[in-house]
Design a protein around this motif. Structure first.
Motif, mmCIF file in Angstrom:
data_model
loop_
_atom_site.group_PDB
_atom_site.id
_atom_site.type_symbol
_atom_site.label_atom_id
_atom_site.label_comp_id
_atom_site.label_asym_id
_atom_site.label_seq_id
_atom_site.Cartn_x
_atom_site.Cartn_y
_atom_site.Cartn_z
ATOM 1 N N ASN A 141 0.841 -1.191 0.000
ATOM 2 C CA ASN A 141 0.000 0.000 0.000
ATOM 3 C C ASN A 141 0.880 1.247 0.000
ATOM 4 O O ASN A 141 2.071 1.194 0.252
ATOM 5 C CB ASN A 141 -0.981 -0.016 1.183
ATOM 6 N N ASN A 142 0.244 2.355 -0.303
ATOM 7 C CA ASN A 142 0.988 3.597 -0.501
ATOM 8 C C ASN A 142 1.530 4.166 0.809
ATOM 9 O O ASN A 142 2.130 5.229 0.822
ATOM 10 C CB ASN A 142 0.068 4.612 -1.199
ATOM 11 N N TYR A 143 1.333 3.456 1.913
ATOM 12 C CA TYR A 143 1.840 3.956 3.194
ATOM 13 C C TYR A 143 2.847 2.982 3.801
ATOM 14 O O TYR A 143 3.222 3.116 4.967
ATOM 15 C CB TYR A 143 0.663 4.228 4.150
ATOM 16 N N CYS A 193 2.929 9.523 2.684
ATOM 17 C CA CYS A 193 2.737 8.421 1.733
ATOM 18 C C CYS A 193 4.043 8.108 1.009
ATOM 19 O O CYS A 193 4.940 8.930 0.912
ATOM 20 C CB CYS A 193 1.621 8.747 0.751
ATOM 21 N N ASP A 194 4.140 6.886 0.510
ATOM 22 C CA ASP A 194 5.367 6.431 -0.142
ATOM 23 C C ASP A 194 5.660 7.224 -1.409
ATOM 24 O O ASP A 194 6.802 7.502 -1.744
ATOM 25 C CB ASP A 194 5.245 4.947 -0.529
ATOM 26 N N TYR A 195 4.581 7.559 -2.102
ATOM 27 C CA TYR A 195 4.739 8.298 -3.351
ATOM 28 C C TYR A 195 5.465 9.629 -3.101
ATOM 29 O O TYR A 195 6.450 9.952 -3.757
ATOM 30 C CB TYR A 195 3.355 8.514 -3.974
ATOM 31 N N ILE A 250 -2.660 6.157 -8.965
ATOM 32 C CA ILE A 250 -1.412 6.919 -8.965
ATOM 33 C C ILE A 250 -0.573 6.591 -10.191
ATOM 34 O O ILE A 250 -0.100 7.470 -10.887
ATOM 35 C CB ILE A 250 -0.557 6.584 -7.741
#
Ligand code: SF4
Ligand code: SF4
Ligand code: FES
Lengths: 176, 573
Positions: free
Chosen positions: B215-217, B286-288, B562
């Motif tokens: 997931n993005n986190y 967030c990772d992004y 994304i």
């Protein structure tokens, strides 16, 4: 505040001056006699002659990386020496050991390891801080070069100076 | 200040009486009272499972007399009846009259014992472990542990180098089973992927069958892992943390503006980590956004000012490039010029852009909206960090991006003679490259080269978010501050300086010497910034406007996720 230093009071012997001259000449004559008898030796003819063999064990020459009996480069690129080095002579770029390597479980190795020998002050802090017994100050002292770039010891050069170290703890070999 | 209606409790901590509002965790109360209690599993933003036992304390309650009233000691305070066994402080709230001892002999003995148990199977590979330097196990074993291990047997072997997901790598041997990551995924990321399997000495952390931590986190689990078990695949083995210079800044990858710490060494960015700000991002990001800094180190960075001469872009000195740009723009009247600003510009830069608009008499000015899929955690659909700032300063009353079709049409029809693109690529909103190439004046201020820069008449290399200072207004209307973490490469200059010089070359104001001056000037004109200065914004920002004051950018339904939205961006941005 100024301090007036009193002139020393000389006694008559000292004021006479001659006894001191005689004492000095006695030393000169001793050397003259030794020379005639061939007993003096003052200059070692470096570089034809070297006193390498009499270097003490604790001599601190160029820092170098060592391998152990298994041929493993002992450094794991923890960068503690880079941190401790007072003149910041060390530069390390760490990387991951590929999983198919014999020593893959060590995980990390120095991809690049440079010591700038113009900066190094031969303090031995790197050897002292190293938790892996990977860097030692060897007895090489004649580190020369024509350019600044030549004076930077890269990993290969460091391993060449370092050679194999026996009797170090093989912490990655046994079951931890 | 605690809410006046919240009842306050008297609590004795290490012999001193304090007052804490109802609902305060004992572990937090101790910390506030100056007696830090070591902890592994407790995290203030997560639930308390109480499984590491590091936070043991001695606890007691007032001794009650026969009349059920607390008996008072000589000092007029209640006498405390201590419980014979230690209690964990992380799962208990304060209560009236509670007594706590954090440094008694019993507590110290407990801490020493817990440390010893935690270290029994923990590998001693600190020299290769990325957590070294910010490892709770290292720190607490120095503070509370023993210098020797009594454990002579072989340590338990567990999986190493486990790929949990695209961005997280796990070393199970180092895991101390605190379950912070499991709780984070469950409670914050709402994506239950992690769990413990097997019991006893062989318990390991693993992803649920058929699932990945993607997931993005996911990288927040790396931050909260107190040891080196969860590591960032991106940052792993790149740099020891003690070399990193930490600069407080904000993430500019979406309108949320998560507060960050940028870790750099010798002008190279190695990582971004979230910085706590309860009004914005709590402890997460967030990772992004976290990984979106590599473009600053891209090959395509513009490194020197360039001027088109005889059909080719050639390097030029800054004063000449600025003078040329001014000369080219001055030839035309306001209606023949358009300015494309960016929602990534800081307030200061937008303010100077507004001055350019005024001095040139420009009518066509807009920013380019950037829309992607958002979520209800942190990531915003608006991927511009400063849409609200642009709205406040440039007065984009019909919403961001509304005049872009008009600008594109004006360029494509040849009506427009000069275009000033500030960090945006006009090809993205419908200008054809041929028409761009035909523009008599196309001045570009950007950080990366793209399909449009090659048609420019003047290229002015600018700074990325980590290379400059300035302020932005996030999606909730919070004014926040960027700080410089690294120096810009080559001859790239601070955007506000370039704009100031251009303004000056066009005959504008001459009294702006520092970015503080720009903010001061702006604060006099923009009511929301009145009375503020860059330093008054502080590290945590100030709320300056209501979010719905600004009409939202049109939602682009095509940008479903994304990856898709990112694929649409020109590479590198
Ligand atoms: S001997 Fe001292 S100065 Fe030389 S590399 Fe080692 S730590 Fe640095
Ligand atoms: S201290 Fe030792 S193991 Fe660490 S980087 Fe230096 S030489 Fe390598
Ligand atoms: S912090 Fe209280 S049990 Fe882990």
């Amino acid at each position: 505040m100024s301090v007036t230093v009193p002139r020393p009071k000389l006694n008559w012997r000292e004021r006479l001056y001659l006894p001191a001259i005689v004492a000095g000449l006695a030393i000169t004559f001793k050397h003259f006699k030794n020379m005639l008898l061939g007993r003096t030796k003052v200059t070692m003819q470096y570089p034809e002659q070297k006193w390498d063999s009499s270097l003490p064990d604790y001599y601190r020459g160029a820092p170098a990386l060592v391998r152990d009996e298994d041929g493993r480069v002992r450094c794991v690129a923890c960068q503690l020496c880079e941190f401790i080095c007072p003149p910041r002579a060390i530069k390390i770029i760490p990387d991951e050991i590929p999983s198919n390597d014999r020593f893959a479980k060590v995980e990390k190795y120095p991809e690049e390891f440079d010591i700038d020998m113009i900066r190094c002050i031969f303090c031995g802090m790197c050897e002292e801080v190293c938790p892996e017994q990977a860097i030692f100050l060897r007895k090489d002292y004649a580190i020369t070069g024509f350019t600044r770039a030549e004076m930077v010891h890269h990993k290969e050069k460091l391993l060449e100076i370092g050679g194999v170290m026996h009797g170090v703890v093989l912490k990655w070999n046994e079951k931890k | 200040m605690p809410d006046p209606v919240t009842p306050m409790f008297n609590v004795q901590i290490d012999g001193v009486w304090h007052q804490f509002p109802k609902g305060t965790r004992v572990i937090e109360a101790c910390e506030q009272a100056g007696s830090y209690v070591p902890r592994y599993c407790y995290h203030k933003k997560l639930s308390s499972p109480g499984n590491c036992r590091m936070c043991l304390i001695e606890m007691g309650f007032p001794k009650l007399g026969p009349d059920r009233k607390p008996e008072l000691g000589a000092d007029g305070k209640p006498i405390i009846n201590w419980m014979p066994r230690p209690q964990i402080s992380c799962a208990q709230d304060v209560a009236e009259g509670m007594g706590v001892r954090t440094n008694s002999a019993l507590v110290k003995e407990c801490q020493r014992g817990v440390m010893e148990f935690l270290l029994i199977n923990h590998p001693l590979d600190c020299p290769i472990c990325d957590q070294a330097g910010e490892c709770r196990l290292q720190e607490f074993s120095v503070d509370y542990g023993d210098s020797k291990s009594r454990f002579l047997e072989n340590k338990v072997k567990k999986p190493k180098n486990v790929v949990l997901g695209p961005r997280v790598t796990l070393d199970d041997e180092r895991c101390i089973l605190c379950s912070r990551c499991i709780r984070f995924c469950h409670e914050i990321a709402h994506d239950d992927v992690l769990g413990f399997v097997d019991r006893g000495s062989y318990t390991v952390l693993t992803a649920h069958p058929g699932k990945r931590l993607e997931n993005n986190y996911s990288l927040n689990t790396v931050d909260i892992c107190p040891v080196g078990a969860l590591t960032s695949t991106d940052f792993r083995f790149k740099m020891r943390v003690w070399f990193l210079k930490e600069t407080k800044s904000i993430c500019t990858s979406c309108a949320t503006g998560c507060n960050t710490i940028i870790g750099t060494r010798e002008d190279v960015i190695y990582r971004q980590t979230p910085r706590e700000n309860d009004a914005v991002n709590s402890c997460w990001m967030c990772d992004y956004g976290r990984l979106n800094f590599y473009y600053l180190q891209s090959e395509r960075r513009l490194l020197e000012p360039q001027i088109r001469s005889e059909g080719k872009l050639v390097a030029a000195h800054w004063p000449i490039a600025i003078a040329q740009a001014a000369l080219q723009l001055k030839q035309f009247s306001g209606p023949e010029i358009a300015i494309v600003a960016s929602g990534r510009m800081t307030n200061e830069e937008l303010w100077l852009t507004l001055q350019l608009v005024k001095i040139l008499g420009v009518e066509l000015i807009d920013i380019v909206p950037r829309i992607g899929a958002g979520d209800d955690i942190l990531l915003s659909t608006d991927r511009n960090p400063n849409t609200n700032g642009a709205h406040l300063i440039l007065h984009l009353d019909s919403g961001p991006g509304a005049s872009l079709p008009a600008i594109a049409e004006a360029v494509n029809s040849g009506r427009l003679k000069a275009l000033l693109a500030l960090g945006e690529n006009p090809i993205r909103f419908g200008v054809t490259p041929e028409k761009l190439a035909n523009l008599p004046a196309f001045v570009v201020l950007d950080i990366l080269s793209n399909a449009a820069t090659e048609h420019a008449t003047i290229v002015l290399p600018a700074c990325g978010f980590a290379e400059k200072r300035g302020s932005t207004v996030n999606g909730d209307g919070r004014l926040q501050r960027l700080n410089r973490a690294v120096r810009a490469p080559g001859e790239a200059r601070d955007d506000w300086e370039i704009l100031r010089d251009l303004l000056q070359a066009l005959g504008g104001t001459d009294s702006l010497y520092s970015i503080e001056d720009v903010f001061r000037q702006m604060a006099e004109a923009v009511p929301q910034f009145a009375g503020l200065s860059l330093s008054k914004i502080g590290d945590l920002g100030i709320h300056v406007m209501e979010a719905d004051e600004c009409p939202p950018p049109p939602f682009d339904p095509e940008a479903a996720d994304i990856e898709e939205a990112e694929a649409k961006r020109p590479p590198g941005r």
